[in-house]
Design a protein around this motif. Structure first.
Motif, short mmCIF file in Angstrom:
data_model
loop_
_atom_site.label_atom_id
_atom_site.label_comp_id
_atom_site.label_asym_id
_atom_site.label_seq_id
_atom_site.Cartn_x
_atom_site.Cartn_y
_atom_site.Cartn_z
N SER A 1 0.81 -1.22 0.00
CA SER A 1 0.00 0.00 0.00
C SER A 1 0.84 1.26 0.00
O SER A 1 0.34 2.35 -0.30
CB SER A 1 -0.93 0.02 1.21
N ARG A 2 2.13 1.16 0.36
CA ARG A 2 2.94 2.37 0.44
C ARG A 2 4.33 2.24 -0.17
O ARG A 2 5.10 3.19 -0.12
CB ARG A 2 3.08 2.82 1.89
N ALA A 3 4.67 1.09 -0.71
CA ALA A 3 6.02 0.89 -1.25
C ALA A 3 6.34 2.02 -2.23
O ALA A 3 5.67 2.20 -3.24
CB ALA A 3 6.12 -0.46 -1.94
N SER A 4 7.38 2.79 -1.91
CA SER A 4 7.69 4.02 -2.65
C SER A 4 9.07 3.95 -3.27
O SER A 4 10.05 3.61 -2.60
CB SER A 4 7.61 5.21 -1.69
N TRP A 5 9.16 4.32 -4.55
CA TRP A 5 10.45 4.41 -5.24
C TRP A 5 11.36 5.39 -4.53
O TRP A 5 12.54 5.12 -4.32
CB TRP A 5 10.20 4.85 -6.68
N MET A 6 10.82 6.55 -4.12
CA MET A 6 11.64 7.57 -3.48
C MET A 6 12.21 7.07 -2.16
O MET A 6 13.38 7.30 -1.85
CB MET A 6 10.82 8.84 -3.24
N VAL A 7 11.40 6.37 -1.38
CA VAL A 7 11.87 5.86 -0.09
C VAL A 7 12.93 4.79 -0.29
O VAL A 7 13.97 4.78 0.39
CB VAL A 7 10.69 5.33 0.75
N ILE A 8 12.69 3.87 -1.22
CA ILE A 8 13.67 2.81 -1.49
C ILE A 8 14.98 3.41 -1.97
O ILE A 8 16.08 3.00 -1.55
CB ILE A 8 13.11 1.82 -2.53
N SER A 9 14.91 4.41 -2.85
CA SER A 9 16.11 5.08 -3.33
C SER A 9 16.86 5.75 -2.19
O SER A 9 18.09 5.71 -2.11
CB SER A 9 15.73 6.12 -4.39
N ALA A 10 16.12 6.37 -1.25
CA ALA A 10 16.75 7.03 -0.11
C ALA A 10 17.44 6.02 0.81
O ALA A 10 18.57 6.25 1.27
CB ALA A 10 15.70 7.82 0.68
N TYR A 11 16.77 4.91 1.08
CA TYR A 11 17.40 3.86 1.89
C TYR A 11 18.68 3.36 1.22
O TYR A 11 19.71 3.17 1.88
CB TYR A 11 16.44 2.68 2.09
#
Length: 299
Positions: free
Chosen positions: A141-151
């Motif tokens: 429901s929230r898997a985000s490209w931006m968040v994964i890239s930041a991690y």
């Protein structure tokens, strides 16, 4: 060639619980063939089988960073447990970015890296980031490209620092080597702005002749050629690994219009951007030397 799509086509992550028997993980298969992988062995032992006929033993806590060209497989012993994450070239481009540290991260990301001995400090810093990466992907429901890239950016920075690469780079800064390294860092920050070489020399506190002498002496090419090579390499990466139009890529690289970008690109590669993209997407030439190949190619 992997086109832009859902986040789960570009990243994966999982927690490998202890098992009663050994397990074998093969990295280069299916949609993950071109992925960069990180294995965090939290407990137990594992063996990394490299080509040709080389193997490295891992004793938890340990880390193994595996670029796509590190053709290998991992054998986890019974009772071993750890995290496994992977990211596509597209996410790597976003994670590495265009900051002062980006040149070092690009070079680091193309090399196999292992902890040669248990390094609890490195694992302690990396584990919450890897766990966050896995947790983000585990919630559809929230898997985000931006968040994964930041991690991923934080993970790479942590590995680079805890692995001693940052300290080694600092020790290598002196005289001409220092100016060349700083020039590379400025190029990473400014190459989209199309500044004249005199701006780089002024920022570095040297004359343009001195900068020219350092670049030619160390790399055999003048600074303007190195700058143009960096722009071309970024253009190749985007043409190969994204679904953006040629005009969008031209705009993102700071060109005043797509026609000028096409002339610039063709003069240095022999292909128009559209022709190069078609060429790159042909599976029979996917490993051609004419492709961008990797982040560390410049220079």
């Amino acid at each position: 060639m992997v086109s832009d799509g859902g986040i789960h086509h570009h990243a994966h992550g999982e927690w490998r619980e202890p098992s009663l028997s050994h397990r074998t993980i093969r990295f280069q298969k299916g949609i993950y063939a071109d992925f960069h992988h990180l294995f965090l062995l939290q407990a137990g032992t594992a063996v990394l089988l490299l080509e040709p006929e080389e193997q490295r033993s891992l004793q938890g806590p340990a880390l193994a960073y595996l670029p796509p060209q590190a053709r290998c497989e991992l054998r986890m012993a019974a009772g071993a447990a750890g995290f496994l994450i992977g990211a596509s070239p597209q996410i790597m481009v976003d994670a590495i970015g265009d900051q002062a540290e980006s040149y070092a991260l690009r070079t680091f990301s193309e090399r196999l890296w292992l902890t040669d001995e248990p390094r609890p400090h490195a694992v302690e810093e990396t584990q919450p980031l890897v766990a966050g990466f896995v947790r983000e992907l585990g919630d559809p429901s929230r898997a985000s490209w931006m968040v994964i890239s930041a991690y991923l950016r934080l993970i790479l920075m942590t590995l680079w620092r805890t692995g001693g690469s940052e300290a080694a780079e600092q020790r290598g800064r002196g005289g001409g080597a220092s100016i060349l390294q700083r020039y590379r860092q400025l190029v990473e920050i400014w190459f989209r702005q199309h500044r004249p070489i005199s701006d780089y020399a002024r920022e570095l506190g040297v004359t343009t002749d001195r900068l020219h002498s350092i670049c030619c002496g160390a790399l055999g090419r003048p600074p303007v050629q190195l700058l143009h090579e960096r722009v071309v390499q970024e253009a190749k990466l985007r043409l190969e690994r994204s679904a953006r139009t040629v005009q969008e890529i031209s705009d993102s690289l700071g060109f005043r219009d797509p026609t000028y970008f096409s002339h610039f690109f063709k003069k240095r590669t022999g292909f128009s951007p559209a022709t190069y993209r078609d060429f790159a997407r042909k599976t029979e030439v996917a490993r051609s030397d004419m492709l961008s190949s990797g982040y560390s190619d410049w220079p």
